[in-house]
Motif scaffolding. Structure first.
Motif, PDB file in Angstrom:
ATOM      1  N   GLY A 159      39.819 -67.406 -73.287  1.00 38.47           N
ATOM      2  CA  GLY A 159      40.647 -66.911 -74.385  1.00 38.47           C
ATOM      3  C   GLY A 159      42.101 -67.321 -74.319  1.00 38.47           C
ATOM      4  N   ALA A 160      42.520 -67.957 -73.238  1.00 36.10           N
ATOM      5  CA  ALA A 160      43.916 -68.389 -73.099  1.00 36.10           C
ATOM      6  C   ALA A 160      44.209 -69.556 -74.040  1.00 36.10           C
ATOM      7  CB  ALA A 160      44.194 -68.810 -71.660  1.00 36.10           C
ATOM      8  N   ALA A 161      45.437 -69.578 -74.550  1.00 37.55           N
ATOM      9  CA  ALA A 161      45.877 -70.690 -75.392  1.00 37.55           C
ATOM     10  C   ALA A 161      45.922 -71.957 -74.546  1.00 37.55           C
ATOM     11  CB  ALA A 161      47.244 -70.400 -75.987  1.00 37.55           C
ATOM     12  N   LEU A 162      45.469 -73.060 -75.127  1.00 37.21           N
ATOM     13  CA  LEU A 162      45.424 -74.346 -74.445  1.00 37.21           C
ATOM     14  C   LEU A 162      46.146 -75.377 -75.294  1.00 37.21           C
ATOM     15  CD1 LEU A 162      44.249 -76.264 -72.225  1.00 37.21           C
ATOM     16  CD2 LEU A 162      42.244 -76.520 -73.723  1.00 37.21           C
ATOM     17  N   LEU A 163      46.991 -76.169 -74.652  1.00 35.78           N
ATOM     18  CA  LEU A 163      47.634 -77.294 -75.311  1.00 35.78           C
ATOM     19  C   LEU A 163      47.359 -78.511 -74.443  1.00 35.78           C
ATOM     20  CD1 LEU A 163      49.447 -78.277 -77.637  1.00 35.78           C
ATOM     21  CD2 LEU A 163      51.416 -77.789 -76.169  1.00 35.78           C
ATOM     22  N   THR A 164      46.668 -79.494 -75.003  1.00 37.57           N
ATOM     23  CA  THR A 164      46.309 -80.694 -74.256  1.00 37.57           C
ATOM     24  C   THR A 164      47.208 -81.839 -74.694  1.00 37.57           C
ATOM     25  OG1 THR A 164      44.011 -79.950 -74.109  1.00 37.57           O
ATOM     26  CG2 THR A 164      44.427 -82.275 -73.671  1.00 37.57           C
ATOM     27  N   ALA A 165      47.884 -82.440 -73.719  1.00 38.72           N
ATOM     28  CA  ALA A 165      48.775 -83.565 -73.990  1.00 38.72           C
ATOM     29  C   ALA A 165      48.137 -84.842 -73.483  1.00 38.72           C
ATOM     30  CB  ALA A 165      50.119 -83.344 -73.304  1.00 38.72           C
ATOM     31  N   ALA A 166      48.325 -85.918 -74.236  1.00 37.54           N
ATOM     32  CA  ALA A 166      47.822 -87.225 -73.824  1.00 37.54           C
ATOM     33  C   ALA A 166      48.853 -88.279 -74.187  1.00 37.54           C
ATOM     34  CB  ALA A 166      46.494 -87.533 -74.503  1.00 37.54           C
ATOM     35  N   GLY A 167      49.038 -89.245 -73.306  1.00 43.31           N
ATOM     36  CA  GLY A 167      49.992 -90.318 -73.549  1.00 43.31           C
ATOM     37  C   GLY A 167      51.187 -90.214 -72.629  1.00 43.31           C
ATOM     38  N   GLU A 168      52.367 -90.440 -73.191  1.00 39.92           N
ATOM     39  CA  GLU A 168      53.605 -90.412 -72.421  1.00 39.92           C
ATOM     40  C   GLU A 168      54.545 -89.367 -72.994  1.00 39.92           C
ATOM     41  OE1 GLU A 168      55.250 -94.349 -72.250  1.00 39.92           O
ATOM     42  OE2 GLU A 168      53.510 -95.145 -71.184  1.00 39.92           O
ATOM     43  N   ILE A 169      55.213 -88.642 -72.099  1.00 39.37           N
ATOM     44  CA  ILE A 169      56.200 -87.649 -72.525  1.00 39.37           C
ATOM     45  C   ILE A 169      57.567 -88.148 -72.076  1.00 39.37           C
ATOM     46  CG2 ILE A 169      56.996 -85.267 -72.344  1.00 39.37           C
ATOM     47  CD1 ILE A 169      54.083 -84.499 -71.625  1.00 39.37           C
TER      48      ILE A 169
END
Length: 100
Positions: free
Chosen positions: A15-25
């Protein structure tokens, strides 16, 4: 030219919020990361396993949200998060499920 970054919101099985990042930050796209973290309510699990590069501007955003993020990092980013001190104030998990 901006550096490609994909941010995908979701919800983990617990149930936790998930944010998936891909690439370059980097400094060209930290505003998108900042906006995504600010618009996600409550604690957020930020999955960085598909992030290939993270500069100091990206670290600054993560530090600003350290009180309510849990990071899942790949072996490339784990030393950066540790040396920067972010791992001292935010929870950082290795991307290998066996290590969690």
């Amino acid at each position: 030219m901006t550096t490609p970054l994909t941010l995908t919101p979701g919800v983990r099985p617990d149930g936790a919020a998930l944010l998936t990042a891909a690439g370059e930050i980097d400094m060209s796209n930290t505003d998108a990361l900042e906006a995504a973290l600010e618009s996600t309510p409550g604690p957020v699990v930020l999955d960085l396993t598909s992030v290939e590069y993270l500069d100091s501007a990206g670290l600054s955003v993560l530090f600003a949200h350290a009180d309510h993020i849990t990071l899942i990092a790949n072996p490339l980013l784990t030393p950066v998060l540790t040396i920067s001190g972010l791992a001292d104030i935010a929870t950082v998990h290795d991307s290998d499920p066996a290590a969690r």
